[in-house]
Design an enzyme around this catalytic site. Structure first.
Site, mmCIF file in Angstrom:
data_model
loop_
_atom_site.group_PDB
_atom_site.id
_atom_site.type_symbol
_atom_site.label_atom_id
_atom_site.label_comp_id
_atom_site.label_asym_id
_atom_site.label_seq_id
_atom_site.Cartn_x
_atom_site.Cartn_y
_atom_site.Cartn_z
ATOM 1 N N LYS A 116 0.839 -1.201 0.000
ATOM 2 C CA LYS A 116 0.000 0.000 0.000
ATOM 3 C C LYS A 116 0.869 1.244 0.000
ATOM 4 O O LYS A 116 0.613 2.198 -0.745
ATOM 5 C CB LYS A 116 -0.957 -0.013 1.193
ATOM 6 C CG LYS A 116 -2.086 -1.014 0.964
ATOM 7 C CD LYS A 116 -3.170 -0.958 1.997
ATOM 8 C CE LYS A 116 -4.260 -1.953 1.615
ATOM 9 N NZ LYS A 116 -4.866 -2.624 2.741
ATOM 10 N N LYS A 203 -4.432 -8.095 -11.268
ATOM 11 C CA LYS A 203 -5.305 -8.649 -10.232
ATOM 12 C C LYS A 203 -6.536 -7.754 -10.056
ATOM 13 O O LYS A 203 -6.410 -6.523 -10.038
ATOM 14 C CB LYS A 203 -4.520 -8.703 -8.912
ATOM 15 C CG LYS A 203 -5.303 -9.275 -7.767
ATOM 16 C CD LYS A 203 -4.678 -8.945 -6.421
ATOM 17 C CE LYS A 203 -5.816 -8.658 -5.471
ATOM 18 N NZ LYS A 203 -5.643 -8.630 -4.102
ATOM 19 N N LYS A 206 -10.214 -3.203 -5.993
ATOM 20 C CA LYS A 206 -10.875 -1.901 -6.083
ATOM 21 C C LYS A 206 -9.849 -0.777 -6.206
ATOM 22 O O LYS A 206 -10.144 0.263 -6.771
ATOM 23 C CB LYS A 206 -11.858 -1.662 -4.951
ATOM 24 C CG LYS A 206 -11.367 -1.993 -3.596
ATOM 25 C CD LYS A 206 -12.496 -1.985 -2.590
ATOM 26 C CE LYS A 206 -12.004 -2.475 -1.247
ATOM 27 N NZ LYS A 206 -11.793 -3.937 -1.217
HETATM 28 P P1 ADP Z 1 -9.317 -5.351 -2.863
HETATM 29 O O1 ADP Z 1 -8.036 -5.879 -3.428
HETATM 30 O O2 ADP Z 1 -10.327 -5.106 -3.923
HETATM 31 O O3 ADP Z 1 -9.097 -4.148 -1.980
HETATM 32 P P2 ADP Z 1 -9.665 -6.761 -0.393
HETATM 33 O O4 ADP Z 1 -8.219 -6.582 -0.112
HETATM 34 O O5 ADP Z 1 -10.648 -5.966 0.414
HETATM 35 O O6 ADP Z 1 -9.912 -6.492 -1.960
HETATM 36 O O7 ADP Z 1 -9.991 -8.293 -0.298
HETATM 37 C C1 ADP Z 1 -11.102 -8.870 0.356
HETATM 38 C C2 ADP Z 1 -10.980 -10.367 0.224
HETATM 39 O O8 ADP Z 1 -11.121 -10.760 -1.151
HETATM 40 C C3 ADP Z 1 -9.615 -10.908 0.666
HETATM 41 O O9 ADP Z 1 -9.789 -12.149 1.327
HETATM 42 C C4 ADP Z 1 -8.867 -11.090 -0.623
HETATM 43 O O10 ADP Z 1 -7.912 -12.109 -0.551
HETATM 44 C C5 ADP Z 1 -9.963 -11.443 -1.614
HETATM 45 N N1 ADP Z 1 -9.616 -10.918 -2.939
HETATM 46 C C6 ADP Z 1 -9.560 -9.618 -3.307
HETATM 47 N N2 ADP Z 1 -9.217 -9.499 -4.593
HETATM 48 C C7 ADP Z 1 -9.065 -10.761 -5.062
HETATM 49 C C8 ADP Z 1 -8.733 -11.306 -6.342
HETATM 50 N N3 ADP Z 1 -8.517 -10.541 -7.391
HETATM 51 N N4 ADP Z 1 -8.655 -12.649 -6.445
HETATM 52 C C9 ADP Z 1 -8.897 -13.449 -5.390
HETATM 53 N N5 ADP Z 1 -9.220 -13.002 -4.169
HETATM 54 C C10 ADP Z 1 -9.310 -11.677 -3.998
#
Ligand code: ADP
Ligand code: TRP
Length: 337
Positions: A116, A203, A206
């Site tokens: 981050k 990947k 958001k």
């Molecule tokens: P983001 O990357 O959109 O901010 P988060 O970090 O809030 O998402 O992730 C919430 C959950 O969803 C976590 O357990 C994370 O491992 C899973 N996750 C997020 N993005 C992915 C992805 N592209 N593929 C698989 N799992 C994901």
């Protein structure tokens, strides 16, 4: 501790609306685990969201949407305690006890924090200590199995370390010689689910603006699917389907036989081979078919928010009782009380 089967726990941060990555990487495993024997705690990590959220209305909406999403996809609030993290203040107390046995070095090694910061996020102290609050979430409920996406695995390991440090320092003053149960992370099966690609092939996240919201439909769904990166090759040209981003998306939704058939047609090329537009239409149909029941259920829940609120309140009562018992054990063991 009484024999009550395995204890499952996971949380999801309501920082935005849930996307396909969250669904396949996390939520689907959470939903599947409710059928395993044991106790189930699933919560909406609103306090974690506050490390970045600055818009109260948006946070409230996201928390509601997150609860509704889980219920719409079939989480059974009779079997699972579904609750808001902030409804269990014992967890933030426990986080302090853990902070006092956690070395700075452990937190400095967190990939997620380093990523981050590398992406230009100006870190606050909450973001730095995020893994401590997450460890408190896990340890408060004696969680044994923690289904999480790949990027959260390190945080679960940190919870193991913090629990072990506390046990090492104070366990002798606790019943059975241990204050905390050791949690294990559980990863989604298969590479694709562990890292669902975004519309641009990076990947899905958001933070990258490449997401597809799980409840997108109609024109907006068509527009989003239209953004999935393709190239300018003609339908007749034979192509390796495994190199096409569109097939990663199709693989999330089609059954094996259907997928194999589409791949075959693309591999062969020639007259009548499907072009990208055709594949996108198939993808939209498949998304509609897979998610239509949950969409309908979401509409019902949004029209009856009292039902959602009741589920969250019931979950919080169950969760608080467990967290209180763990916190008392921890306080007594370290000499407070
Ligand atoms: P983001 O990357 O959109 O901010 P988060 O970090 O809030 O998402 O992730 C919430 C959950 O969803 C976590 O357990 C994370 O491992 C899973 N996750 C997020 N993005 C992915 C992805 N592209 N593929 C698989 N799992 C994901
Ligand atoms: N950090 C997790 C995420 O970004 C959410 C979370 C908070 C969590 N506390 C947790 C996950 C405890 C599992 C266990 O999705």
């Amino acid at each position: 501790m009484a024999n009550r089967g395995k204890t499952f726990l996971s949380g999801i941060q309501p920082t935005g609306l849930l996307h396909l990555g969250n669904y396949f990487g996390a939520m689907r495993q959470h939903l599947a685990s409710q059928d395993e024997e044991g106790e189930h705690f699933y919560f909406i990590a609103d306090l974690h969201s506050l490390t970045t959220s600055r818009d109260p209305d948006e946070l409230r909406t996201n928390v509601l949407e997150c609860a509704v999403s889980y219920l719409a996809f079939g989480l059974d609030p009779e079997r699972v305690a579904l609750f808001r993290q902030s409804d269990v203040p014992e967890v933030t107390e426990l986080a302090w006890l853990l902070a006092c046995v956690t070395g700075m070095g452990l937190l400095e090694r967190a990939h997620s924090y380093k990523d981050k910061v590398a992406h230009g996020v100006k870190p606050n102290v909450g973001l730095f200590t995020y893994p401590i609050l997450m460890a408190a979430d896990i340890l408060a409920y004696d969680a044994e199995i923690v289904p999480v996406g790949k990027d959260q695995q390190q945080h679960v390991e940190m919870a193991q370390d913090m629990g072990a440090s506390f046990n090492h320092l104070f366990g002798e003053h606790a019943p059975g010689g241990e204050v905390f149960v050791r949690p294990e992370g559980r990863q989604p099966p298969g590479e694709l689910f562990a890292r669902v690609p975004g519309l641009d092939g990076e990947k899905m996240s958001k933070s990258y603006g490449n997401t597809l919201w799980i409840f997108e439909q109609g024109k907006r769904l068509k527009k989003a699917v239209g953004r999935i990166t393709t190239d300018s090759r003609a339908p007749e040209e034979p192509k390796d389907p495994d190199e096409l981003l569109l097939f990663d998306f199709l693989a999330l939704f089609l059954d094996a036989a259907d997928l194999a058939e589409w791949k075959d047609r693309v591999r062969k090329g020639g007259e009548g081979a499907p072009g990208y537009g055709h594949l996108k239409v198939r993808l939209i149909e498949a998304i509609d078919a897979a998610f239509a029941p949950a969409r309908a259920r979401r509409e019902e829940l949004l029209a009856d928010r009292a039902e959602v609120e009741r589920a969250l309140e019931r979950g919080a009562v169950v969760a608080r009782e467990r967290a209180r018992a763990t916190l008392d054990r921890a306080y007594r063991a370290c000499g407070i009380r």
